[in-house]
Design a protein around this motif. Structure first.
Motif, PDB file in Angstrom:
ATOM      1  N   VAL A 208       0.848  -1.195   0.000  1.00 59.52           N
ATOM      2  CA  VAL A 208       0.000   0.000   0.000  1.00 59.52           C
ATOM      3  C   VAL A 208       0.882   1.243   0.000  1.00 59.52           C
ATOM      4  CG1 VAL A 208      -1.639   1.350   1.364  1.00 59.52           C
ATOM      5  CG2 VAL A 208      -1.977  -1.119   1.085  1.00 59.52           C
ATOM      6  N   ASP A 209       1.876   1.258   0.869  1.00 55.00           N
ATOM      7  CA  ASP A 209       2.783   2.402   0.948  1.00 55.00           C
ATOM      8  C   ASP A 209       3.531   2.591  -0.375  1.00 55.00           C
ATOM      9  OD1 ASP A 209       3.921   4.479   2.600  1.00 55.00           O
ATOM     10  OD2 ASP A 209       5.774   3.329   2.587  1.00 55.00           O
ATOM     11  N   PHE A 210       3.938   1.475  -0.958  1.00 58.68           N
ATOM     12  CA  PHE A 210       4.668   1.528  -2.227  1.00 58.68           C
ATOM     13  C   PHE A 210       3.797   2.127  -3.326  1.00 58.68           C
ATOM     14  CE2 PHE A 210       5.896  -0.317  -6.281  1.00 58.68           C
ATOM     15  CZ  PHE A 210       7.276  -0.127  -6.296  1.00 58.68           C
ATOM     16  N   PHE A 211       2.554   1.667  -3.427  1.00 60.42           N
ATOM     17  CA  PHE A 211       1.667   2.166  -4.474  1.00 60.42           C
ATOM     18  C   PHE A 211       1.325   3.635  -4.267  1.00 60.42           C
ATOM     19  CE2 PHE A 211       0.202  -2.436  -4.949  1.00 60.42           C
ATOM     20  CZ  PHE A 211       1.025  -2.635  -6.042  1.00 60.42           C
ATOM     21  N   LEU A 212       1.121   4.051  -3.015  1.00 63.48           N
ATOM     22  CA  LEU A 212       0.833   5.457  -2.753  1.00 63.48           C
ATOM     23  C   LEU A 212       1.989   6.343  -3.204  1.00 63.48           C
ATOM     24  CD1 LEU A 212      -0.845   5.290   0.789  1.00 63.48           C
ATOM     25  CD2 LEU A 212      -1.966   5.781  -1.397  1.00 63.48           C
ATOM     26  N   LYS A 213       3.215   5.914  -2.902  1.00 62.78           N
ATOM     27  CA  LYS A 213       4.388   6.681  -3.341  1.00 62.78           C
ATOM     28  C   LYS A 213       4.480   6.696  -4.867  1.00 62.78           C
ATOM     29  CE  LYS A 213       7.536   6.251   0.623  1.00 62.78           C
ATOM     30  NZ  LYS A 213       6.666   5.603   1.619  1.00 62.78           N
ATOM     31  N   ARG A 214       4.177   5.544  -5.468  1.00 65.46           N
ATOM     32  CA  ARG A 214       4.253   5.451  -6.924  1.00 65.46           C
ATOM     33  C   ARG A 214       3.255   6.401  -7.587  1.00 65.46           C
ATOM     34  NH1 ARG A 214       5.962   1.377 -10.515  1.00 65.46           N
ATOM     35  NH2 ARG A 214       5.977   2.334 -12.574  1.00 65.46           N
ATOM     36  N   PHE A 215       2.038   6.441  -7.080  1.00 64.61           N
ATOM     37  CA  PHE A 215       1.020   7.318  -7.660  1.00 64.61           C
ATOM     38  C   PHE A 215       1.376   8.787  -7.453  1.00 64.61           C
ATOM     39  CE2 PHE A 215      -2.067   3.640  -6.623  1.00 64.61           C
ATOM     40  CZ  PHE A 215      -1.680   2.989  -7.783  1.00 64.61           C
ATOM     41  N   ASN A 242      -5.029 -10.747  -6.239  1.00 64.85           N
ATOM     42  CA  ASN A 242      -3.656 -10.593  -5.785  1.00 64.85           C
ATOM     43  C   ASN A 242      -3.159  -9.146  -5.837  1.00 64.85           C
ATOM     44  OD1 ASN A 242      -2.810 -13.420  -5.090  1.00 64.85           O
ATOM     45  ND2 ASN A 242      -3.577 -13.750  -7.168  1.00 64.85           N
ATOM     46  N   VAL A 243      -1.860  -8.965  -6.064  1.00 60.22           N
ATOM     47  CA  VAL A 243      -1.251  -7.637  -5.975  1.00 60.22           C
ATOM     48  C   VAL A 243      -1.839  -6.692  -7.013  1.00 60.22           C
ATOM     49  CG1 VAL A 243       0.914  -6.350  -6.079  1.00 60.22           C
ATOM     50  CG2 VAL A 243       0.877  -8.629  -5.050  1.00 60.22           C
ATOM     51  N   ARG A 244      -2.164  -7.216  -8.184  1.00 58.79           N
ATOM     52  CA  ARG A 244      -2.750  -6.365  -9.223  1.00 58.79           C
ATOM     53  C   ARG A 244      -4.074  -5.772  -8.741  1.00 58.79           C
ATOM     54  NH1 ARG A 244      -3.170  -9.843 -13.227  1.00 58.79           N
ATOM     55  NH2 ARG A 244      -1.140  -9.350 -14.103  1.00 58.79           N
ATOM     56  N   GLN A 245      -4.891  -6.592  -8.076  1.00 55.95           N
ATOM     57  CA  GLN A 245      -6.163  -6.098  -7.556  1.00 55.95           C
ATOM     58  C   GLN A 245      -5.936  -5.078  -6.454  1.00 55.95           C
ATOM     59  OE1 GLN A 245      -8.638  -9.016  -5.661  1.00 55.95           O
ATOM     60  NE2 GLN A 245     -10.399  -7.658  -5.519  1.00 55.95           N
ATOM     61  N   LEU A 246      -4.949  -5.327  -5.603  1.00 51.52           N
ATOM     62  CA  LEU A 246      -4.639  -4.368  -4.544  1.00 51.52           C
ATOM     63  C   LEU A 246      -4.219  -3.025  -5.143  1.00 51.52           C
ATOM     64  CD1 LEU A 246      -4.071  -3.564  -1.592  1.00 51.52           C
ATOM     65  CD2 LEU A 246      -1.785  -4.590  -1.861  1.00 51.52           C
ATOM     66  N   ARG A 247      -3.372  -3.072  -6.155  1.00 55.47           N
ATOM     67  CA  ARG A 247      -2.935  -1.834  -6.807  1.00 55.47           C
ATOM     68  C   ARG A 247      -4.136  -1.061  -7.360  1.00 55.47           C
ATOM     69  NH1 ARG A 247      -2.514   0.407 -11.582  1.00 55.47           N
ATOM     70  NH2 ARG A 247      -0.740   1.753 -12.087  1.00 55.47           N
ATOM     71  N   ILE A 250      -6.213   0.532  -4.582  1.00 52.56           N
ATOM     72  CA  ILE A 250      -5.590   1.732  -4.012  1.00 52.56           C
ATOM     73  C   ILE A 250      -5.688   2.896  -4.992  1.00 52.56           C
ATOM     74  CG2 ILE A 250      -3.432   2.731  -3.165  1.00 52.56           C
ATOM     75  CD1 ILE A 250      -4.795   0.730  -1.284  1.00 52.56           C
ATOM     76  N   LEU A 251      -5.488   2.613  -6.277  1.00 48.81           N
ATOM     77  CA  LEU A 251      -5.605   3.680  -7.264  1.00 48.81           C
ATOM     78  C   LEU A 251      -7.029   4.236  -7.288  1.00 48.81           C
ATOM     79  CD1 LEU A 251      -4.529   5.411  -9.542  1.00 48.81           C
ATOM     80  CD2 LEU A 251      -4.951   3.512 -11.125  1.00 48.81           C
ATOM     81  N   ARG A 252      -8.020   3.343  -7.247  1.00 47.90           N
ATOM     82  CA  ARG A 252      -9.408   3.786  -7.234  1.00 47.90           C
ATOM     83  C   ARG A 252      -9.692   4.615  -5.979  1.00 47.90           C
ATOM     84  NH1 ARG A 252     -11.398  -0.632  -8.996  1.00 47.90           N
ATOM     85  NH2 ARG A 252     -11.763  -1.663  -7.020  1.00 47.90           N
ATOM     86  N   GLY A 253      -9.121   4.176  -4.828  1.00 50.78           N
ATOM     87  CA  GLY A 253      -9.292   4.927  -3.601  1.00 50.78           C
ATOM     88  C   GLY A 253      -8.658   6.303  -3.669  1.00 50.78           C
ATOM     89  N   CYS A 254      -7.493   6.401  -4.336  1.00 50.84           N
ATOM     90  CA  CYS A 254      -6.822   7.690  -4.500  1.00 50.84           C
ATOM     91  C   CYS A 254      -7.662   8.641  -5.346  1.00 50.84           C
ATOM     92  CB  CYS A 254      -5.451   7.488  -5.144  1.00 50.84           C
ATOM     93  SG  CYS A 254      -4.203   6.771  -4.059  1.00 50.84           S
ATOM     94  N   GLU A 261      -5.949  11.407   2.647  1.00 48.98           N
ATOM     95  CA  GLU A 261      -6.103  10.092   3.276  1.00 48.98           C
ATOM     96  C   GLU A 261      -7.276   9.346   2.649  1.00 48.98           C
ATOM     97  OE1 GLU A 261      -5.726   8.839   7.776  1.00 48.98           O
ATOM     98  OE2 GLU A 261      -7.757   9.614   7.421  1.00 48.98           O
ATOM     99  N   ILE A 262      -7.070   8.059   2.372  1.00 48.45           N
ATOM    100  CA  ILE A 262      -8.162   7.208   1.899  1.00 48.45           C
ATOM    101  C   ILE A 262      -8.944   6.739   3.120  1.00 48.45           C
ATOM    102  CG2 ILE A 262      -8.770   5.050   0.734  1.00 48.45           C
ATOM    103  CD1 ILE A 262      -6.253   5.320  -0.932  1.00 48.45           C
TER     104      ILE A 262
END
Length: 367
Positions: A208-215, A242-247, A250-254, A261-262
């Protein structure tokens, strides 16, 4: 929460560089992933073939890249081929290249992916989707370490390291005569099996932290964190994608967040990822397996509103596999008019755009 491993410079530039590349140079919290990373680093020292197994969305391609990055070939080309995205007629030309006039439409010579990879790394993704005739040709290339462009008699040497990935059980595919046993043994020298996200929940906060930084680095999102209640939901969810769904979640939440904050997250219902509620005869024993499979496929396509890309996604197969099965049904006169490819309501991009969104939600989104 989670950390991204830097380059030791102390200024954080290494962190940003690793996030930007999307590499696996992160400190995983789960023991199993630490072990896999260590094994990948050992594999990187060799030139032997590597087979990466795992469910769709677990990050097999990222591990392939990491093996390349850690190897002495790191400065050499990294080339990826999705075997499921190519027709049987195009695979040989795509892998080996062709000369002018080798076939209709070959108006210029073209180097194949093996040639483009040179002495780097070639990833053959979805290797389980490779048709039998192409499997035979690939086996010969791996054994002889030589190949020819289509329409040429000149032998070219294979310099690239071959890495393959699949979400199929190739051992079972061999038993079912859908994959060559000799090719399987040739590819199965070094093996990595990536566990599903549900079996390594300790990695979820890090990811989650990784994807937030990436976005944030991509310049479109300003979200910095998720709320504690959302994190609890993320840790409790089963993540069938899996990880693709998590990504994607998180993107949809962003995108939907109204602050940095989500505070809420949306999941597809668990039933959307389980067995279908399609209607089948009570007397299954009276039907051949192929007919049961056909009814399941047709029911799923109908449930997805005619969207075959979504149907393939929820069935856990590639669009190419589904298309081949439907071609067979069509030849046997078993295809309904409403399932004709010309009647697709949506396109393949919908699956990516909506991530793990259920077919019913996708249909509602388009309505």
């Amino acid at each position: 929460m989670a950390r991204v491993e830097g380059n030791g410079s102390g200024n954080g530039s290494g962190n940003l560089r690793e996030v930007r590349k999307g590499s696996l140079r992160v400190i995983f919290q789960s023991r199993v992933m630490k072990t896999l990373m260590q094994r990948a680093q050992h594999f990187a020292r060799s030139s032997a073939a590597v087979l990466i197994n795992g469910e769709s969305g677990t990050g097999k391609e990222l591990f392939a890249r990491e093996i390349h990055r850690q190897s002495f070939r790191a400065e050499k080309p990294y080339v990826q081929v999705n075997c499921a995205a190519l027709s049987e007629q195009l695979i040989e030309s795509e892998l080996f290249g062709h000369e002018v006039g080798a076939f209709t439409g070959a108006v210029a010579s073209r180097a194949g992916r093996l040639e483009e990879a040179k002495d780097g790394t070639l990833l053959l993704d979805e290797i389980g989707e490779l048709p039998m005739p192409s499997q035979s040709k690939l086996l010969r290339v791996l054994e002889e370490r030589q190949y020819q462009r289509v329409g040429s008699n000149r032998q070219l040497d294979v310099q690239a390291r071959i890495v393959t990935a699949t979400n199929r059980e190739l051992g079972l595919e061999v038993q079912e005569k859908r994959f060559r046993e000799d090719l399987w043994h040739r590819l199965n020298v070094l093996t990595l099996t990536i566990p599903p996200l549900r079996d390594r929940r300790d990695d979820i906060p890090l990811l989650v932290d990784f994807f937030l930084k990436r976005f944030q680095l991509e310049g479109e999102q300003r979200v910095e964190r998720v709320s504690s209640s959302v994190m609890r939901q993320l840790l409790q969810y089963s993540w069938p994608g899996n990880v693709r769904q998590l990504r994607n979640s998180i993107l949809r939440g962003c995108v939907l967040a109204t602050s940095t904050e989500i505070t809420s997250i949306e999941f597809p219902s668990e039933s959307d990822w389980r067995e279908l509620d399609f209607q089948v005869p009570d007397s299954l024993n009276d039907l051949p397996l192929e007919e049961i499979e056909r009814r399941v496929i047709m029911s799923r396509i109908s449930r997805c509103g005619g969207n075959k890309s979504a149907a393939a996604e929820t069935l856990g197969v590639t669009a190419r596999t589904l298309r081949n099965k439907m071609d067979r049904y069509r030849k046997l006169g078993l295809m309904n008019d409403e399932c004709d490819p010309q009647h697709d309501r949506f396109h393949s991009g919908d699956v990516t755009a909506y991530g793990a969104m259920s077919p019913s939600r996708m249909a509602h989104r388009h309505s």
